[in-house]
Design an enzyme around this catalytic site. Structure first.
Site, PDB file in Angstrom:
ATOM      1  N   ASP A  11       0.864  -1.186   0.000  1.00  0.00           N
ATOM      2  CA  ASP A  11       0.000   0.000   0.000  1.00  0.00           C
ATOM      3  C   ASP A  11       0.899   1.233   0.000  1.00  0.00           C
ATOM      4  O   ASP A  11       2.109   1.134   0.240  1.00  0.00           O
ATOM      5  CB  ASP A  11      -0.929   0.001   1.219  1.00  0.00           C
ATOM      6  CG  ASP A  11      -2.062   1.019   1.113  1.00  0.00           C
ATOM      7  OD1 ASP A  11      -2.209   1.650   0.044  1.00  0.00           O
ATOM      8  OD2 ASP A  11      -2.808   1.196   2.099  1.00  0.00           O
ATOM      9  N   SER A  12       0.285   2.384  -0.242  1.00  0.00           N
ATOM     10  CA  SER A  12       1.054   3.627  -0.164  1.00  0.00           C
ATOM     11  C   SER A  12       1.194   4.094   1.279  1.00  0.00           C
ATOM     12  O   SER A  12       2.070   4.902   1.595  1.00  0.00           O
ATOM     13  CB  SER A  12       0.374   4.722  -0.998  1.00  0.00           C
ATOM     14  OG  SER A  12      -0.937   4.961  -0.524  1.00  0.00           O
ATOM     15  N   CYS A  75      -4.429  -1.303  -2.189  1.00  0.00           N
ATOM     16  CA  CYS A  75      -4.557   0.121  -2.503  1.00  0.00           C
ATOM     17  C   CYS A  75      -5.417   0.234  -3.749  1.00  0.00           C
ATOM     18  O   CYS A  75      -5.082  -0.346  -4.788  1.00  0.00           O
ATOM     19  CB  CYS A  75      -3.175   0.727  -2.743  1.00  0.00           C
ATOM     20  SG  CYS A  75      -3.176   2.403  -3.411  1.00  0.00           S
ATOM     21  N   GLU A 152      -4.423   7.383   9.512  1.00  0.00           N
ATOM     22  CA  GLU A 152      -2.997   7.324   9.834  1.00  0.00           C
ATOM     23  C   GLU A 152      -2.744   7.849  11.247  1.00  0.00           C
ATOM     24  O   GLU A 152      -1.938   7.304  12.003  1.00  0.00           O
ATOM     25  CB  GLU A 152      -2.205   8.150   8.811  1.00  0.00           C
ATOM     26  CG  GLU A 152      -2.225   7.598   7.387  1.00  0.00           C
ATOM     27  CD  GLU A 152      -1.016   6.734   7.081  1.00  0.00           C
ATOM     28  OE1 GLU A 152      -0.043   6.755   7.858  1.00  0.00           O
ATOM     29  OE2 GLU A 152      -1.048   6.015   6.053  1.00  0.00           O
ATOM     30  N   CYS A 183     -11.600   2.893   0.534  1.00  0.00           N
ATOM     31  CA  CYS A 183     -10.158   3.036   0.706  1.00  0.00           C
ATOM     32  C   CYS A 183      -9.770   2.137   1.858  1.00  0.00           C
ATOM     33  O   CYS A 183     -10.484   2.081   2.869  1.00  0.00           O
ATOM     34  CB  CYS A 183      -9.798   4.495   1.009  1.00  0.00           C
ATOM     35  SG  CYS A 183      -8.078   4.761   1.517  1.00  0.00           S
ATOM     36  N   HIS A 185      -7.703   2.450   4.076  1.00  0.00           N
ATOM     37  CA  HIS A 185      -7.496   3.170   5.332  1.00  0.00           C
ATOM     38  C   HIS A 185      -8.776   3.225   6.179  1.00  0.00           C
ATOM     39  O   HIS A 185      -8.708   3.267   7.411  1.00  0.00           O
ATOM     40  CB  HIS A 185      -7.053   4.614   5.061  1.00  0.00           C
ATOM     41  CG  HIS A 185      -5.592   4.778   4.815  1.00  0.00           C
ATOM     42  ND1 HIS A 185      -5.014   4.524   3.586  1.00  0.00           N
ATOM     43  CD2 HIS A 185      -4.577   5.181   5.625  1.00  0.00           C
ATOM     44  CE1 HIS A 185      -3.720   4.773   3.660  1.00  0.00           C
ATOM     45  NE2 HIS A 185      -3.427   5.177   4.886  1.00  0.00           N
TER      46      HIS A 185
END
Length: 262
Positions: A11-12, A75, A152, A183, A185
């Protein structure tokens, strides 16, 4: 394949850890390597050629170094752009992630909300999914980079401001009955999103479907003993100490730096 197969998750950022958790819950005995390309984060702002070159190089090197048996691209942006190239280059399975529009439209009575990054909500691939699988249900799209940052931050121990989250999600509130967390996240802040949208809204993401796919490809034979867990980043992550504490709870060793060499 061996019961001790090696899985690479890419993932980024740290969003792919939500996918890792789903897979590891089903297959705890496997060995997991996680790489996040935080040097180039966010991926939605990269030129396609740059993104493809970075992902190809990072995954190619780690597949060889770690004797990887299966790759998960956790991602949405990378999956829609780089999967065909990766699959043509690698001889091992490559599993991607797409927004769960199809199951969400089957569950919705009123409307579907797609919560994703700005890049995902504008990408033609996403609109093709909606045209193919949600013709009978309206889909309200909301793109937010701030939600990614919130996820994050939460992983590093920071509290989510529910007032800020409410302002971000306001366009969807009271208009939908199913929301797609588009997403990887966003499952990290699923509880907070649920509290803002209300218990009557069903939240759907792709993590469980990816885990089932990995299980089907590698086999379901399980052992109680957990496999090894290692994690790499292309640049020193911010608030690395706080991140490592969270990673240790997920059974990972501390982040190791893995600079990209092109």
């Amino acid at each position: 394949m061996s019961n001790h197969s090696n899985i690479l998750i890419f993932d980024s950022g740290v969003g792919g850890l939500s996918v890792y958790q789903e897979i590891a819950n089903k297959l705890p005995h496997l060995n997991y390597t996680y790489i996040f390309d935080n040097e180039a984060y966010p991926y939605g702002e990269l030129a396609h050629d740059t993104l493809i070159a970075r992902v190809e190089k990072l995954i190619g090197c780690l597949v060889e170094e770690k004797d990887i048996d299966l790759v998960v691209i956790a991602c949405n942006t990378a999956s829609t752009i780089v999967l065909p190239t990766l699959r043509s280059q690698l001889t091992i399975p490559v599993v991607g992630v797409v927004p769960a529009i199809k199951p969400a439209s089957n569950m919705a009575n009123k409307a579907v909300g797609l919560i994703a990054t700005p890049a995902t909500v504008t990408r033609e691939y996403t609109h093709d999914l909606i045209r193919s699988f949600s013709q009978s249900k309206p889909v309200e799209m909301l793109g937010s980079t701030r939600l990614v940052d919130m996820a994050e931050e939460k992983l590093r121990g920071k509290a989510i401001c529910l007032d800020e989250l409410t302002n971000i999600l306001e366009p969807l509130r009271h208009h939908i009955d199913v929301a797609v967390l588009g997403c990887t996240h966003f499952p990290l802040i699923k509880e907070e999103i649920q509290s803002v949208l209300g218990e009557s809204v069903l939240l759907v993401d792709s993590g469980e479907a990816i885990a089932r796919r990995v299980e089907a490809l590698l086999g379901a034979d399980k052992q109680e003993k957990c496999g090894e867990r290692s994690i790499f980043s292309t640049a020193p992550p911010w608030e690395e100490g706080a991140l490592n504490r969270a990673l240790n709870q997920l059974q990972f060793s501390s982040v190791q730096h893995y600079p990209l060499k092109i």
